[in-house]
Design an enzyme around this catalytic site. Structure first.
Site, PDB file in Angstrom:
ATOM      1  CD  GLN A   1      -8.131  -0.770  -3.563  1.00 48.03           C
ATOM      2  OE1 GLN A   1      -9.011  -0.808  -4.415  1.00 48.03           O
ATOM      3  NE2 GLN A   1      -7.310  -1.777  -3.337  1.00 48.03           N
TER       4      GLN A   1
ATOM      5  CG  ASP B   1      -5.633  -7.116   1.673  1.00 49.51           C
ATOM      6  OD1 ASP B   1      -6.680  -7.222   1.012  1.00 49.51           O
ATOM      7  OD2 ASP B   1      -4.863  -6.138   1.571  1.00 49.51           O
TER       8      ASP B   1
ATOM      9  NE  ARG C   1      -3.528  -9.494  -0.051  1.00 46.46           N
ATOM     10  CZ  ARG C   1      -2.327  -8.945   0.167  1.00 46.46           C
ATOM     11  NH1 ARG C   1      -1.389  -9.633   0.784  1.00 46.46           N
ATOM     12  NH2 ARG C   1      -2.078  -7.707  -0.218  1.00 46.46           N
TER      13      ARG C   1
ATOM     14  N   GLY D   1      -6.171  -3.281  -8.196  1.00 48.98           N
ATOM     15  CA  GLY D   1      -7.296  -2.409  -7.852  1.00 48.98           C
ATOM     16  C   GLY D   1      -6.812  -1.104  -7.251  1.00 48.98           C
TER      17      GLY D   1
ATOM     18  NE  ARG E   1      -2.522   4.827   0.167  1.00 50.35           N
ATOM     19  CZ  ARG E   1      -3.090   3.635  -0.086  1.00 50.35           C
ATOM     20  NH1 ARG E   1      -2.361   2.623  -0.533  1.00 50.35           N
ATOM     21  NH2 ARG E   1      -4.384   3.460   0.107  1.00 50.35           N
TER      22      ARG E   1
ATOM     23  NE  ARG F   1      -8.154 -12.253  -1.953  1.00 53.70           N
ATOM     24  CZ  ARG F   1      -7.356 -11.193  -1.841  1.00 53.70           C
ATOM     25  NH1 ARG F   1      -7.527 -10.328  -0.851  1.00 53.70           N
ATOM     26  NH2 ARG F   1      -6.386 -11.002  -2.715  1.00 53.70           N
TER      27      ARG F   1
ATOM     28  CB  SER G   1      -0.899   0.021   1.236  1.00 52.42           C
ATOM     29  OG  SER G   1      -1.854  -1.002   1.160  1.00 52.42           O
TER      30      SER G   1
ATOM     31  NE  ARG H   1     -10.787  -6.150  -7.279  1.00 50.74           N
ATOM     32  CZ  ARG H   1      -9.710  -5.884  -6.560  1.00 50.74           C
ATOM     33  NH1 ARG H   1      -8.509  -6.102  -7.062  1.00 50.74           N
ATOM     34  NH2 ARG H   1      -9.811  -5.405  -5.348  1.00 50.74           N
TER      35      ARG H   1
ATOM     36  CB  SER I   1     -13.022   0.968   0.041  1.00 52.89           C
ATOM     37  OG  SER I   1     -12.000   1.074  -0.929  1.00 52.89           O
TER      38      SER I   1
HETATM   39  C1  S3P Z   1      -5.600  -1.225  -0.139  1.00 53.62           C
HETATM   40  C2  S3P Z   1      -6.833  -1.253   0.452  1.00 53.62           C
HETATM   41  C3  S3P Z   1      -7.655  -2.468   0.586  1.00 53.62           C
HETATM   42  C4  S3P Z   1      -6.827  -3.738   0.393  1.00 53.62           C
HETATM   43  C5  S3P Z   1      -5.887  -3.650  -0.757  1.00 53.62           C
HETATM   44  C6  S3P Z   1      -4.954  -2.451  -0.629  1.00 53.62           C
HETATM   45  C7  S3P Z   1      -4.910   0.055  -0.266  1.00 53.62           C
HETATM   46  O1  S3P Z   1      -8.677  -2.419  -0.380  1.00 53.62           O
HETATM   47  O2  S3P Z   1      -7.677  -4.848   0.220  1.00 53.62           O
HETATM   48  O3  S3P Z   1      -5.104  -4.822  -0.851  1.00 53.62           O
HETATM   49  O4  S3P Z   1      -3.696   0.073  -0.543  1.00 53.62           O
HETATM   50  O5  S3P Z   1      -5.567   1.108  -0.094  1.00 53.62           O
HETATM   51  P1  S3P Z   1     -10.055  -1.660  -0.058  1.00 53.62           P
HETATM   52  O6  S3P Z   1      -9.686  -0.385   0.555  1.00 53.62           O
HETATM   53  O7  S3P Z   1     -10.779  -1.421  -1.334  1.00 53.62           O
HETATM   54  O8  S3P Z   1     -10.775  -2.602   0.847  1.00 53.62           O
END
Ligand code: S3P
Length: 432
Positions: A169, A319, A392, A94, A25, A350, A21, A123, A167
């Site tokens: 993300q 995760d 995973r 994603g 970024r 999952r 993560s 997705r 989320s």
């Molecule tokens: C992540 C947020 C999570 C996680 C992904 C990485 C991130 O997803 O499952 O592996 O880096 O912000 P969600 O925020 O959509 O749940």
């Protein structure tokens, strides 16, 4: 791939690959920086290469790329961006797709098209494109809110958005759009999620205010369309990668494991707290904060008992839930995981893929619409299992094979390249 059971205690000190993560970024935000930034300890893997493709399409240049060090020359902020010349391949990621969608709203008039692999193309993307369109962005998806996504930059106004899904993300995508948009934007999340974006953007000089709200936070970001001076990023080890080894240590009697220098961001530690509640001995030793808390996690085997996981706990272990199912299959009692329907829209469904593999190996699991119910303990036996192209799931099934009777044939193990390319090499040295 043939995997054999492990019969001895697992005693080790380990370093994990860089946090996924945080690496995403650091790479994507280089497009907002002027000057050279060093990303020390970055994760070099399939997913983060996708973020690098996005950053390069906007004008970031790679100055050095080694196992441990990535040196980037920032694209210089939105006014210095180049317009991507072709659609950008986000692969399986994603995080790349959703964060890049927010970022791409920043430069007025530029067209960005994001696409990905078979799994990414299924997705949900409307969770970012919907709120962005409400704020004035010009974004298009395929029918059903699926990638490819096309973004014509500009038009995002300030305002308030209340997210329906918890989320990080989605939150990050909107915060980036707000940072590059035309007015202060407030984003409210229903449950607290990892805050790497807030920490990194603040360290870069962005103005953000975070306030608690019910079970989550509301974050207000002020527009900052100018370039930020480049900052270096030190990436701690990934606690989500460490969770596979922590599970192995928790399951094999006599085991003791130290995961050195991993991220201790509270939004990432839910799994370790749960493992503690299940009966393993866990200790956190914080060694620094710059700006992410990081340090060591100590794990020792203990007799495991069942626990319940409810919605509020899910984001901080999202995760790791396939591993929770494996642990629960070896714990005494019935473990119920609810409020976790997000699992259905990860790299695979999952709930289904976790169940399929573990049930084939002999565990007793019931499918719930929003989670799983696991009856433990049951002994696992080796058989043929499939990762369903999900990194995973491949790693969880490998750990399951280590505590099973007889050998396991894992199909699709190459998926580990998405987040942990050295996984099997490391496993080989442990299992020797
Ligand atoms: C992540 C947020 C999570 C996680 C992904 C990485 C991130 O997803 O499952 O592996 O880096 O912000 P969600 O925020 O959509 O749940």
């Amino acid at each position: 791939m043939q995997l054999s059971p492990m019969r001895k205690p697992f005693i080790s000190r380990m370093r994990m690959p860089g946090d996924k993560s945080i690496t995403h970024r650091a790479i994507l935000f280089s497009t907002l920086m002027r000057g050279t930034s060093e990303i020390q300890g970055w994760l070099r893997a399939g997913d983060t290469e996708a973020s690098l493709r996005v950053a390069q399409a906007f004008g970031t240049k790679v100055r050095e790329k080694s196992g441990d060090r990535l040196i980037l020359e920032g694209a210089g902020g939105i006014m210095a961006w180049t317009e991507p010349r072709q659609p950008i391949d986000c692969g399986n990621s994603g995080t790349t797709t959703r964060l890049a969608t927010g970022l791409a709203t920043g430069r007025r008039g530029y067209l960005t098209v994001l696409y990905g692999d078979e799994s990414l193309s299924q997705r949900p993307m409307a969770r970012v494109t919907g709120p962005l369109a409400d704020l004035g962005a010009s974004v298009w998806t395929r029918q059903g809110g699926l990638a490819p996504i096309a973004i014509k930059g500009g038009g995002v106004s300030g305002g308030t958005v209340h997210l329906k899904v918890a989320s990080a993300q989605v939150k990050s995508s909107l915060l980036l759009a707000g940072l590059l948009g035309g007015g202060s934007l407030t984003v409210g999340e229903p449950i607290a999620t990892r805050d790497h974006t807030e920490r990194m953007l603040t360290a870069m000089g962005a103005k953000m205010v975070t306030q608690p709200e019910v079970a989550g936070f509301r974050i207000t970001v002020d527009p900052h369309p100018e370039a930020f001076p480049a900052v270096d990023v030190k990436v701690p080890g990934d606690p989500s990668s460490g969770a596979f080894w922590a599970t192995l240590a928790a399951l094999l009697p006599g085991s003791r494991l130290v995961l050195e220098s991993v991220s201790l961001n509270p939004g990432r530690l839910g799994f370790y707290r749960l493992l503690q509640a299940m009966g393993a001995a866990i200790e956190f030793q914080e060694r620094g904060r710059d700006p992410e808390p990081w340090g060591d996690i100590l794990i020792a085997h203990g007799a495991l008992r069942a626990v319940d996981v409810v919605r509020q706990q899910v984001p901080a272990m999202i995760d790791e839930l396939p591993l929770v199912a494996l642990l629960a299959s070896q714990a005494k009692g019935v473990t119920t995981v609810t409020g976790a329907e997000e699992l259905r829209v990860k790299e695979s469904d999952r709930i289904k893929t976790t169940m399929e593999g573990l049930v084939r190996m002999g565990s007793q699991i019931e499918e719930l619409p929003d989670g799983l119910r696991v009856h433990g303990p049951t002994s696992l036996r080796g058989t043929v299992v499939n990762a369903h192209r999900d990194h995973r799931i491949a790693m969880m099934l490998t750990i399951a094979s280590a505590v099973a009777e007889g050998s396991t044939e894992l199909e699709g193990g190459e998926a580990v390249a998405i987040s942990y390319p050295a996984f099997f090499e490391t496993y080989g040295t442990i299992a020797k």
